[in-house]
Design an enzyme around this catalytic site. Structure first.
Site, short mmCIF file in Angstrom:
data_model
loop_
_atom_site.label_atom_id
_atom_site.label_comp_id
_atom_site.label_asym_id
_atom_site.label_seq_id
_atom_site.Cartn_x
_atom_site.Cartn_y
_atom_site.Cartn_z
N LEU A 1 42.69 38.87 37.99
CA LEU A 1 43.26 38.19 37.26
C LEU A 1 43.24 37.14 39.51
CD1 LEU A 1 45.47 39.91 35.28
CD2 LEU A 1 44.64 37.70 35.28
N GLU A 2 43.41 36.28 39.40
CA GLU A 2 43.26 35.42 40.82
C GLU A 2 44.64 35.34 41.05
OE1 GLU A 2 39.48 33.12 41.20
OE2 GLU A 2 38.53 35.07 40.79
N ASN A 3 45.55 35.01 40.45
CA ASN A 3 47.24 34.47 41.29
C ASN A 3 48.58 35.61 40.66
OD1 ASN A 3 46.11 31.73 40.49
ND2 ASN A 3 46.12 31.88 38.80
#
Length: 555
Positions: free
Chosen positions: A380-382
């Site tokens: 999850l890059e956010n």
């Protein structure tokens, strides 16, 4: 995880949504392409009607850009002046556009860079005081593969022109029954609903699959376990209500033999469930140097936290679900772990309360049972919520047992301090965590464990940043080095395989270091990761052929 360029087009706006009023109608004709390309015009003969893949019904539009032609398909529709309309379509493919011209006000469009499965595009427009007709269109992008469109609609006031009869939302299926139990399956059946084009199956309140007919054998279940099922019907108008819950229980025996053990030193590779110009692969094509194969990516659902998986059969050259499952099983038989990655550059999964944490655990476990995945990857890059992600992963571990594989792929900024949410999550689940493969690319300069600042693209960047994890609570066996497989695999940060091998030697043996040399060695360091097996294959598997044997021969 993905590195993608940005296409900019004049007049492109963000995705907007609108709600149709009770009196609104769909003024486009043959929006489901059930009558071929009737009422549609495609440039240079670029469009064809296809029967697969489809989002709903039995037909869809497939159009292929070629040369200077972007495969634009359009239709003139009759509208009412001074009125607002919602324009939408479902698409598969890379860089697909949706728009309208001739509105008399502001012409609008929207687009998607693509992804696995179907994506909905939607925007709104308002007609001018004298506007009675507009042209709605969809098109692909130059140099991109063919795209597919289905369920095209323009909802708003009736403009007085010809329209297709609008279907109504189907009712709830009756007669749902679960029978013929085995240790790993249940046979489900239900009555047909008039006007339905398909059915959606829910298991333990999580949507698990769509079915064209009125029966299904649900496989991959656990022995002596009760499951709650519901089914709904859908068509072009939408999804109807779910049936009453029916419970089925599997028989005893069989059991889960467990997942293959991850080797002491392991190579992880992300496998692309989409075609972005890298070599298209089946799971069976992934080289044996890879010990953990992360299938990229899971898809979000309408239920917060819940995920599903949609194999991009069209983008992968007709790769079927049956072939995919068989290939996953064969990799497991060969001692490999095949896991499902959640997130990516465009991931939209959010887990921020107990309900969404439970939804993630339940849906992930259902997908493990359905496809044979041995675990999950958190990419999850956010951002993530450490409290509830921990809750979700522990709930999944309780369901799946000790052979569950959990990997993580944070960005460099996420692992600068144990107080960061990603780092905190990794420490929270240290007893069930397999490996953290931080992404040492697409990054700005970062602090090393010695307090000095290092820039990406060097041995020092890899070793000094890994040192932060190694000296702040993670076991060396839970630390891996994540890099692009080629210069095309990321926007920046590529290093040659020799640099990766030097960094591995520096951390495990104390040799091959740059200016930074750790105070001690970490012989049990897990290994390395790459994005992606597809970009590796595009470059002749140069990365895995060089890094794989080196990892497997670490002390």
């Amino acid at each position: 995880m993905l590195a993608a360029g940005l296409l900019v087009a004049a007049g492109v706006t963000g995705v907007a949504t609108g709600t149709a009023h009770a009196a609104d109608v769909n003024v486009v004709r043959n929006g489901g392409f059930e009558s071929g390309l009737t009422h549609w015009t495609c440039t240079s003969g670029s469009g064809t009607a296809v029967s697969s893949p489809v989002h709903g019904g039995a037909g869809a539009l497939k159009a292929a850009p070629a040369g200077s032609d972007n495969a634009r398909c359009s239709q003139v529709v009759t509208v009412k002046p001074n009125s607002t309309y919602t324009l939408s379509e479902w698409v598969q493919g890379s860089y697909v556009y949706l728009g309208v011209t001739g509105t008399g006000t502001q012409d609008v469009s929207t687009w998607t860079p693509g992804g696995s499965g179907w994506t909905k595009l939607s925007t709104t427009f308002t007609t001018g005081a004298n506007t009675t007709q507009v042209t709605v269109y969809t098109h692909g992008w130059y140099g991109q593969p063919a795209y597919t469109v289905d369920d095209f609609s323009v909802f708003g006031p009736d403009g007085g022109g010809p329209t297709d009869p609008g279907p109504s939302i189907p009712g709830a299926p009756a007669g749902l029954a679960a029978g013929s139990p085995t240790a790993s399956s249940l046979a489900l059946s239900w009555s047909a609903v008039p006007g339905a084009t398909g059915y959606r199956l829910y298991q333990d309140n999580v949507r698990v699959t769509d079915v064209p007919g009125t029966s299904l054998t649900r496989t991959g279940l656990s022995p002596s376990t009760s499951y709650a099922f519901q089914v709904s019907a859908y068509n072009e108008a939408g999804e109807g209500p779910r049936s009453p819950v029916v419970t089925g229980t599997t028989t005893a025996g069989g059991g889960n033999p467990g997942n293959p053990a991850v080797p002491k030193h392991a190579v992880t590779g992300y496998w692309q469930n989409f075609n972005n110009g890298a070599a298209v692969q089946k799971i069976s094509d992934v080289p044996n140097q890879y010990d953990i194969i992360a299938v990229s990516f899971a898809d979000a659902t309408a239920t917060p936290g819940a995920i599903t998986f949609n194999l991009d059969s069209a983008g992968l050259g007709g790769y079927t679900v049956a072939q995919f499952k068989a290939d996953v099983a064969a990799k497991k038989q060969a001692g490999k772990s095949v896991i499902l990655s959640i997130g990516g550059e465009k991931g939209t999964i959010t887990v921020n309360d107990s309900a969404s944490a439970a939804n993630l655990a339940n849906s992930a476990y259902a997908l493990m049972q359905e496809y044979g995945f041995t675990g999950i990857d958190i990419d999850l890059e956010n951002g993530l919520n450490a409290t509830y992600m921990t809750q979700a992963l522990r709930a999944l571990s309780a369901k799946a047992g000790p052979s569950l594989v959990i990997t993580m792929a944070p960005q460099t900024i996420d692992m600068q301090s144990p107080s960061n949410a990603y780092f905190k999550t990794a420490l929270n689940i240290k007893d069930i965590l397999t490996v953290v493969n931080m992404q040492y690319y697409n990054s700005g300069a970062m602090n090393g464990c010695d307090g000095k600042v290092y820039s990406q693209g060097s041995v020092d960047f890899l070793t000094a940043l890994a040192c932060i994890q190694l000296e702040n609570g993670l076991d060396p066996s839970q630390v891996g080095i994540g890099v692009p497989a080629s210069t095309r695999g990321a926007g920046s940060g590529y290093v040659s395989p020799s640099v990766v091998n030097n960094a591995l030697d520096c951390l495990t043996r104390g040799t091959g270091c740059g200016s930074f040399k750790p105070a001690k060695t970490y012989p049990s360091l897990r290994g390395a990761m790459t994005w992606s097996t597809n970009w590796d294959a595009t470059a002749g598997n140069a990365w895995s052929n060089a890094v794989g044997p080196h990892v497997h021969n670490l002390p």
